[in-house]
Scaffold this active site. Structure first.
Site: not given
Ligand code: AMP
Length: 329
Positions: A112, A193, A196
């Site tokens: 990041k 990946k 969001k």
């Molecule tokens: P975050 O988006 O970082 O707030 O993550 C929330 C949850 O979604 C966490 O358990 C991440 O590991 C999962 N997650 C976020 N983006 C992905 C992705 N592209 N593929 C799989 N899991 C994801």
């Protein structure tokens, strides 16, 4: 006694198909089997510059999507992280237990840092707050995507270090990673990946995307000049689509490959898009309901935090006392 499970997503943006397949879908399946606690990690969203109105709206949307995807407040606890002070308090105590070099090794931060102009100390610190999030609840099970593996390792290290130094206090959490679809990749850049937090959403399927938008995004997904529909390291775009398709249709990757044998990428894209649209339709209906009935959501959040506050606050007090702080009597 059921084991305690904790997980969270940060409202830096709207939830994506990656969040759904990598995390929330699994949470829904696990809420019966564990003492399950889920939060909207709003404090983590402040680790990147974000407009207050955007953060507010995203926080509501993530909470609404938790409910829309099937988290049931009769079976699990759902709350906003900032409503429970124990998170930040434990976060500070853990800051004073973490070595700089350890925090500096986090790959997500390094990635990041290269992308962002404005890097906040909070972004560097966020794995430590994440450790606090998990350990204030004594969560033993943490279902997360592959991208969070290193952060969970840090939480385990801190729990062990604290126990060794101050005596048995924390349970050691274990990560639970989905077998397929552990990581969903960006449709335009399938080695990165799906996130969001990206400003450019052309490679990201948001849970709120309308059917025509979903179809268009998948139609434009990057594939390759070869035509075989197989999952392999040198075909990241096709592999990603196969992963999405197989997860949503409850097929193995092998079965999905057999299903598309001899077909062209057009068919893969059309059927993947159809599976996404079908899956998200009921989710979107419920999402719209909660976004127009926020009082219901806030009542659920209040009830949720009330259920876990006593345990978490007590945990912080125990830790403070063990570290030598004088606790008010
Ligand atoms: P975050 O988006 O970082 O707030 O993550 C929330 C949850 O979604 C966490 O358990 C991440 O590991 C999962 N997650 C976020 N983006 C992905 C992705 N592209 N593929 C799989 N899991 C994801």
């Amino acid at each position: 006694m059921k084991k305690t499970l904790f997980s969270a997503a940060k409202p830096t943006g709207r939830l994506t198909l990656g969040n759904y397949l990598g995390a929330v879908e699994n949470w829904v399946q696990m809420q019966d089997d564990y003492n399950s606690i889920f939060c909207v990690a709003d404090l983590h969203s402040l680790t990147v510059p974000i407009e207050p109105s955007v953060l507010n709206d995203n926080s509501n949307a993530v909470f609404a999507n938790y409910l829309a995807c099937g988290l049931n407040p009769d079976k699990c606890v759902i709350y906003f992280q900032s409503h429970l002070k124990a998170h930040t308090e434990m976060g500070w105590l853990f800051n004073c237990l973490t070595h700089f070099g350890e925090a500096n090794r986090m790959v997500a931060f390094k990635e990041k840092m290269q992308q962002k102009k404005e890097v906040l100390v909070g972004l560097f610190d966020y794995p430590i707050l994440m450790a606090a999030d998990i350990l204030i609840h004594d969560a033993e099970v943490v279902p997360i995507g592959e991208d969070q593996r290193q952060h969970l390792e840090l939480a385990r290290t801190l729990a062990q270090r604290f126990n060794n130094k101050y005596g048995e206090t924390f349970k050691i959490p274990t990560g639970l990673y989905p077998k397929i679809g552990a990581k969903i990749y960006d449709l335009q850049n399938p080695t990165k990946k799906m996130s969001k937090s990206d400003e450019d959403t052309s490679g990201t399927i948001l849970l709120e995307d309308k059917p025509d938008v979903i179809v268009a995004k998948i139609k434009r997904a990057v594939t390759d000049s070869d035509t075989r529909i197989i999952a392999s390291n040198d075909k990241p775009g096709v592999t990603n689509l196969l992963t999405i398709y197989s997860k949503l249709t409850n097929k193995t990757i092998k079965e999905a490959e057999q299903h598309f044998e001899g077909a062209n990428y057009g068919k893969l894209k059309a059927e993947t898009a159809e599976a996404v649209v079908e899956t998200l339709k009921p989710v979107q209906d419920k999402f719209n309901y909660y976004m127009t009935h926020k009082d219901e959501m806030y009542a659920i959040a209040k009830q949720g935090v009330e259920k876990v506050a006593k345990y978490a606050t007590n945990k912080v007090d125990v830790v403070k006392e063990k570290m030598g702080l004088i606790c008010p009597k």
